[in-house]
Design a protein around this motif. Structure first.
Motif, PDB file in Angstrom:
ATOM      1  N   GLU A   4      53.725  40.257  42.965  1.00 50.33           N
ATOM      2  CA  GLU A   4      52.424  39.969  43.576  1.00 50.33           C
ATOM      3  C   GLU A   4      51.727  38.806  42.863  1.00 50.33           C
ATOM      4  N   GLU A   5      51.948  38.709  41.555  1.00 46.03           N
ATOM      5  CA  GLU A   5      51.272  37.678  40.768  1.00 46.03           C
ATOM      6  C   GLU A   5      51.887  36.292  40.951  1.00 46.03           C
ATOM      7  N   ASN A   6      53.039  36.212  41.546  1.00 44.77           N
ATOM      8  CA  ASN A   6      53.768  34.954  41.661  1.00 44.77           C
ATOM      9  C   ASN A   6      53.221  34.121  42.821  1.00 44.77           C
ATOM     10  N   ILE A   7      51.954  33.752  42.701  1.00 40.60           N
ATOM     11  CA  ILE A   7      51.286  33.031  43.786  1.00 40.60           C
ATOM     12  C   ILE A   7      51.586  31.536  43.704  1.00 40.60           C
ATOM     13  N   LYS A   8      51.452  30.880  44.840  1.00 38.81           N
ATOM     14  CA  LYS A   8      51.532  29.426  44.918  1.00 38.81           C
ATOM     15  C   LYS A   8      50.111  28.888  44.971  1.00 38.81           C
ATOM     16  N   ILE A   9      49.773  28.025  44.046  1.00 37.55           N
ATOM     17  CA  ILE A   9      48.403  27.522  43.961  1.00 37.55           C
ATOM     18  C   ILE A   9      48.276  26.313  44.879  1.00 37.55           C
ATOM     19  N   THR A  10      47.647  26.526  46.027  1.00 35.84           N
ATOM     20  CA  THR A  10      47.541  25.453  47.026  1.00 35.84           C
ATOM     21  C   THR A  10      46.123  25.232  47.526  1.00 35.84           C
ATOM     22  N   LYS A  11      45.256  26.233  47.422  1.00 38.06           N
ATOM     23  CA  LYS A  11      43.901  26.137  47.955  1.00 38.06           C
ATOM     24  C   LYS A  11      42.889  26.413  46.847  1.00 38.06           C
ATOM     25  N   PRO A  12      41.625  25.995  47.032  1.00 42.48           N
ATOM     26  CA  PRO A  12      40.620  26.225  45.987  1.00 42.48           C
ATOM     27  C   PRO A  12      40.519  27.680  45.545  1.00 42.48           C
ATOM     28  N   ILE A  13      40.627  28.637  46.468  1.00 42.21           N
ATOM     29  CA  ILE A  13      40.528  30.047  46.104  1.00 42.21           C
ATOM     30  C   ILE A  13      41.670  30.452  45.179  1.00 42.21           C
ATOM     31  N   ASP A  14      42.812  29.777  45.307  1.00 47.03           N
ATOM     32  CA  ASP A  14      43.966  30.108  44.475  1.00 47.03           C
ATOM     33  C   ASP A  14      43.702  29.812  43.004  1.00 47.03           C
ATOM     34  N   ARG A  15      42.874  28.805  42.722  1.00 44.28           N
ATOM     35  CA  ARG A  15      42.555  28.488  41.329  1.00 44.28           C
ATOM     36  C   ARG A  15      41.773  29.631  40.695  1.00 44.28           C
ATOM     37  N   ILE A  16      40.876  30.214  41.465  1.00 42.17           N
ATOM     38  CA  ILE A  16      40.084  31.344  40.961  1.00 42.17           C
ATOM     39  C   ILE A  16      40.996  32.532  40.691  1.00 42.17           C
ATOM     40  N   ILE A  17      41.894  32.794  41.642  1.00 38.53           N
ATOM     41  CA  ILE A  17      42.839  33.904  41.480  1.00 38.53           C
ATOM     42  C   ILE A  17      43.752  33.653  40.285  1.00 38.53           C
ATOM     43  N   ALA A  18      44.192  32.400  40.131  1.00 41.05           N
ATOM     44  CA  ALA A  18      45.101  32.061  39.033  1.00 41.05           C
ATOM     45  C   ALA A  18      44.444  32.298  37.681  1.00 41.05           C
ATOM     46  N   GLU A  19      43.192  31.919  37.535  1.00 41.86           N
ATOM     47  CA  GLU A  19      42.501  32.144  36.267  1.00 41.86           C
ATOM     48  C   GLU A  19      42.384  33.634  35.973  1.00 41.86           C
ATOM     49  N   ALA A  20      42.153  34.421  37.024  1.00 45.84           N
ATOM     50  CA  ALA A  20      42.064  35.870  36.839  1.00 45.84           C
ATOM     51  C   ALA A  20      43.410  36.446  36.404  1.00 45.84           C
ATOM     52  N   ILE A  21      44.486  35.968  37.018  1.00 44.87           N
ATOM     53  CA  ILE A  21      45.820  36.443  36.633  1.00 44.87           C
ATOM     54  C   ILE A  21      46.119  36.048  35.191  1.00 44.87           C
ATOM     55  N   TYR A  22      45.752  34.830  34.841  1.00 42.93           N
ATOM     56  CA  TYR A  22      46.043  34.362  33.494  1.00 42.93           C
ATOM     57  C   TYR A  22      45.346  35.210  32.430  1.00 42.93           C
ATOM     58  N   LYS A  23      44.138  35.639  32.736  1.00 44.38           N
ATOM     59  CA  LYS A  23      43.397  36.457  31.764  1.00 44.38           C
ATOM     60  C   LYS A  23      44.132  37.753  31.463  1.00 44.38           C
ATOM     61  N   ASN A  24      44.901  38.239  32.447  1.00 40.93           N
ATOM     62  CA  ASN A  24      45.786  39.369  32.179  1.00 40.93           C
ATOM     63  C   ASN A  24      47.075  38.761  31.632  1.00 40.93           C
TER      64      ASN A  24
END
Length: 231
Positions: free
Chosen positions: A205-225
């Protein structure tokens, strides 16, 4: 045996960032202080089966890409090449530069694949394999009107990385070029020409593709974990 094969890895780095609403490739965006693609290369560096990385990227950003990579002192050889006008062409150009029997295809803007994930793909006994996720929502065929029901239990959300026999994938790409066929990723292209089984491994589930502005927010949240960046 595939398990003993050495791999080339094509790391697609061609996106200009239109959906991200920026004028630089998405892989240059920072995640926890590092360009996104550096997180990916750090994982690849730990894979002893991967002997080389080929990075197709926009010609105007080749020098910048090389400069950033030079700051991190990677030992795995990394060849930066001019990408194509489409994702499909970039894969094709990357394959032409591969010197190993097996190839892994990955994207520079999927930084959350783990070393263990790469290793699972490599260790899969099938020569050709992808990651995929179940689709948790209803899918219908149609644009302005509903045309057909689709059975979501029979569908898969395709993730990268993938692995293939290099020569066979290159041949499939050459066929697609000759036929002027366009595909959004390599599993559909490969299956179209070979009709042979491609193993589907359980995706992340965490293996997202960062393509849109919302993905950056999600990516930072994943990184914190940070467990997802550790492995």
């Amino acid at each position: 045996m595939v398990l003993l094969s050495k791999y080339s890895l094509v790391l697609l780095s061609g996106g200009i960032g239109k959906r991200m609403q920026i004028n630089i490739p998405k892989q240059f965006l920072l995640l926890a202080g590092k360009p996104i693609f550096i997180h990916v290369l750090e994982k690849i560096e730990r894979l002893h089966q991967v002997e080389e990385v080929v990075m197709p990227c926009p010609v105007e950003f080749m020098e910048k890409t090389e400069s950033i990579i030079g700051e991190y002192g990677f030992h795995t050889p990394i060849k930066i090449i001019e990408g194509g006008s489409s994702r499909q062409e970039s894969v094709y150009l990357g394959l032409l530069q591969c010197s190993n029997e097996q190839v892994i295809i990955h994207e520079a803007v999927r930084p959350f694949i783990t070393v263990e994930g790469f290793q699972e793909l490599i260790n899969e006994r099938s020569e050709d394999a992808i990651f995929g996720l179940d689709i948790p929502f209803t899918v219908l065929k149609g644009k302005e009107f509903v045309e057909e029901n689709l059975e979501r239990s029979q569908l898969v959300n395709v993730q990268l990385p993938h692995k293939y026999n290099t020569s066979k994938l290159l041949y499939a790409h050459e066929c697609a070029r000759q036929d002027r066929e366009e595909f959004t990723e390599d599993a559909s292209l490969y299956f179209h020409y070979f009709q042979s089984p491609i193993a589907i491994l359980k995706g992340f589930e965490e293996n997202i593709k960062i393509t849109k502005p919302i993905d950056r927010i999600i990516a930072e949240a994943i990184y914190k974990n940070s467990v997802y960046m550790e492995g």
